[in-house]
Design a protein around this motif. Structure first.
Motif, PDB file in Angstrom:
ATOM      1  N   ARG A 187      29.823  -6.548 -12.160  1.00 50.67           N
ATOM      2  CA  ARG A 187      29.234  -5.667 -13.369  1.00 50.67           C
ATOM      3  C   ARG A 187      30.609  -4.995 -13.901  1.00 50.67           C
ATOM      4  N   TRP A 188      30.367  -4.687 -15.099  1.00 49.31           N
ATOM      5  CA  TRP A 188      31.401  -3.776 -15.894  1.00 49.31           C
ATOM      6  C   TRP A 188      31.265  -2.385 -15.578  1.00 49.31           C
ATOM      7  N   LEU A 189      32.426  -1.662 -15.074  1.00 51.05           N
ATOM      8  CA  LEU A 189      32.458  -0.303 -14.815  1.00 51.05           C
ATOM      9  C   LEU A 189      33.064   0.464 -15.990  1.00 51.05           C
ATOM     10  N   ASP A 190      32.673   1.694 -16.222  1.00 50.01           N
ATOM     11  CA  ASP A 190      33.357   2.805 -17.189  1.00 50.01           C
ATOM     12  C   ASP A 190      34.307   3.323 -16.117  1.00 50.01           C
ATOM     13  N   ASP A 191      35.567   3.366 -16.743  1.00 49.59           N
ATOM     14  CA  ASP A 191      36.732   4.137 -16.109  1.00 49.59           C
ATOM     15  C   ASP A 191      36.875   5.386 -16.632  1.00 49.59           C
ATOM     16  N   CYS A 192      36.812   6.674 -15.898  1.00 47.13           N
ATOM     17  CA  CYS A 192      37.243   7.890 -16.215  1.00 47.13           C
ATOM     18  C   CYS A 192      38.648   8.431 -15.779  1.00 47.13           C
ATOM     19  N   THR A 193      39.258   9.006 -16.781  1.00 47.06           N
ATOM     20  CA  THR A 193      40.460   9.668 -16.637  1.00 47.06           C
ATOM     21  C   THR A 193      40.285  10.992 -16.489  1.00 47.06           C
ATOM     22  N   LEU A 194      40.710  11.710 -15.314  1.00 45.98           N
ATOM     23  CA  LEU A 194      40.746  13.097 -15.095  1.00 45.98           C
ATOM     24  C   LEU A 194      42.338  13.463 -14.859  1.00 45.98           C
ATOM     25  N   ALA A 195      42.571  14.669 -15.116  1.00 44.38           N
ATOM     26  CA  ALA A 195      44.005  15.207 -15.026  1.00 44.38           C
ATOM     27  C   ALA A 195      43.967  16.850 -14.640  1.00 44.38           C
ATOM     28  N   HIS A 196      45.185  17.033 -13.905  1.00 47.03           N
ATOM     29  CA  HIS A 196      45.374  18.586 -13.637  1.00 47.03           C
ATOM     30  C   HIS A 196      46.751  18.986 -13.832  1.00 47.03           C
ATOM     31  N   LEU A 197      46.834  19.855 -14.592  1.00 47.36           N
ATOM     32  CA  LEU A 197      48.349  20.594 -14.861  1.00 47.36           C
ATOM     33  C   LEU A 197      48.278  21.614 -14.032  1.00 47.36           C
ATOM     34  N   PRO A 198      49.530  22.328 -13.743  1.00 50.08           N
ATOM     35  CA  PRO A 198      49.690  23.418 -12.961  1.00 50.08           C
ATOM     36  C   PRO A 198      48.803  24.649 -13.181  1.00 50.08           C
ATOM     37  N   GLU A 199      48.588  24.710 -14.467  1.00 46.69           N
ATOM     38  CA  GLU A 199      47.713  26.093 -14.942  1.00 46.69           C
ATOM     39  C   GLU A 199      46.390  25.803 -14.849  1.00 46.69           C
ATOM     40  N   ASP A 200      45.670  24.465 -14.248  1.00 51.89           N
ATOM     41  CA  ASP A 200      44.502  24.341 -14.186  1.00 51.89           C
ATOM     42  C   ASP A 200      43.908  24.896 -12.680  1.00 51.89           C
ATOM     43  N   GLY A 201      42.737  25.749 -12.958  1.00 49.87           N
ATOM     44  CA  GLY A 201      42.112  26.453 -11.803  1.00 49.87           C
ATOM     45  C   GLY A 201      41.074  25.590 -11.362  1.00 49.87           C
ATOM     46  N   PRO A 202      40.478  26.013 -10.283  1.00 48.29           N
ATOM     47  CA  PRO A 202      39.420  25.213  -9.826  1.00 48.29           C
ATOM     48  C   PRO A 202      38.072  25.349 -10.918  1.00 48.29           C
ATOM     49  N   GLY A 203      37.510  24.155 -10.826  1.00 42.55           N
ATOM     50  CA  GLY A 203      36.379  24.077 -11.755  1.00 42.55           C
ATOM     51  C   GLY A 203      35.431  22.820 -11.515  1.00 42.55           C
ATOM     52  N   THR A 204      34.678  22.697 -12.645  1.00 48.84           N
ATOM     53  CA  THR A 204      33.587  21.417 -12.215  1.00 48.84           C
ATOM     54  C   THR A 204      33.848  20.606 -13.491  1.00 48.84           C
ATOM     55  N   ILE A 205      33.262  19.588 -13.332  1.00 50.18           N
ATOM     56  CA  ILE A 205      33.342  18.568 -14.334  1.00 50.18           C
ATOM     57  C   ILE A 205      31.810  18.699 -15.052  1.00 50.18           C
TER      58      ILE A 205
END
Length: 184
Positions: A166-184
């Motif tokens: 099956r073809w899969l969708d590929d998500c790119t997520l990133a974190h920078l030093p200033e990023d705090g906890p959160g949700t998608i």
């Protein structure tokens, strides 16, 4: 499956070593473990060889995740230079990957390990940007990253052919030093 969530205080990260091959081999060859990862191992020697290659690469960093003294996962990746237009930089980015023994899924181990590893990369190793690529159907991994402040930057539709064809969708997520906890 172990009962209940793992106590985050009992989750430890430490640099991987070749002696960890047997512990990693308990889950690396499992179909559930290989579902979203491009490595394929079937024998202990395959695991040992893959681990040795990873440990020898200068730009690579790999830690094992221990919970109550047992290897239950691994987390690591590769350092890379950011794209620079017209010059060079000493800044480093990091491509993140991890896997957890399916027997220990759903206990918060990945979330705790991602948080600690992310902090180490930014605070101790001076990494500027951490990128994780996750398939869209791997919702547990997307949640674990989101709980640690990783932000969804985009999704490549039908980007990878899965092991089942099956073809899969590929998500790119990133974190920078200033990023705090959160949700998608």
């Amino acid at each position: 499956m172990p009962a209940g969530p793992a106590d985050p205080r009992r989750i430890q990260l430490r640099p991987a070593r070749i002696e960890d091959a047997a512990g990693l081999h308990r889950y690396w060859p499992l179909p559930a473990s290989q579902r979203y990862i491009d490595r394929t191992v079937s024998t202990l020697e395959d695991t040992r060889s893959h681990l040795a290659q990873h440990l020898q690469q200068r730009q690579s960093l790999l830690h094992v995740i221990e919970c109550e003294g047992l290897v239950v996962g691994d987390i690591g990746g590769t350092f890379r230079s950011p794209h620079v237009l017209g010059g060079s930089t000493d800044l480093r980015d990091f491509s993140l990957g991890y896997s957890i023994d399916p027997e220990h899924w759903g206990r918060g181990i990945a979330t705790a390990a991602i948080g600690r590893f992310t902090a180490m990369l930014h605070e101790e190793l001076g990494v500027r940007r951490i990128v994780a690529m996750v398939f869209s159907e791997n919702t547990a991994s997307l949640r674990a990253l989101g709980r640690n402040g990783y932000r969804l930057e985009g999704t490549e539709r039908a980007a990878v052919i899965g092991r089942d064809g099956r073809w899969l969708d590929d998500c790119t997520l990133a974190h920078l030093p200033e990023d705090g906890p959160g949700t998608i």
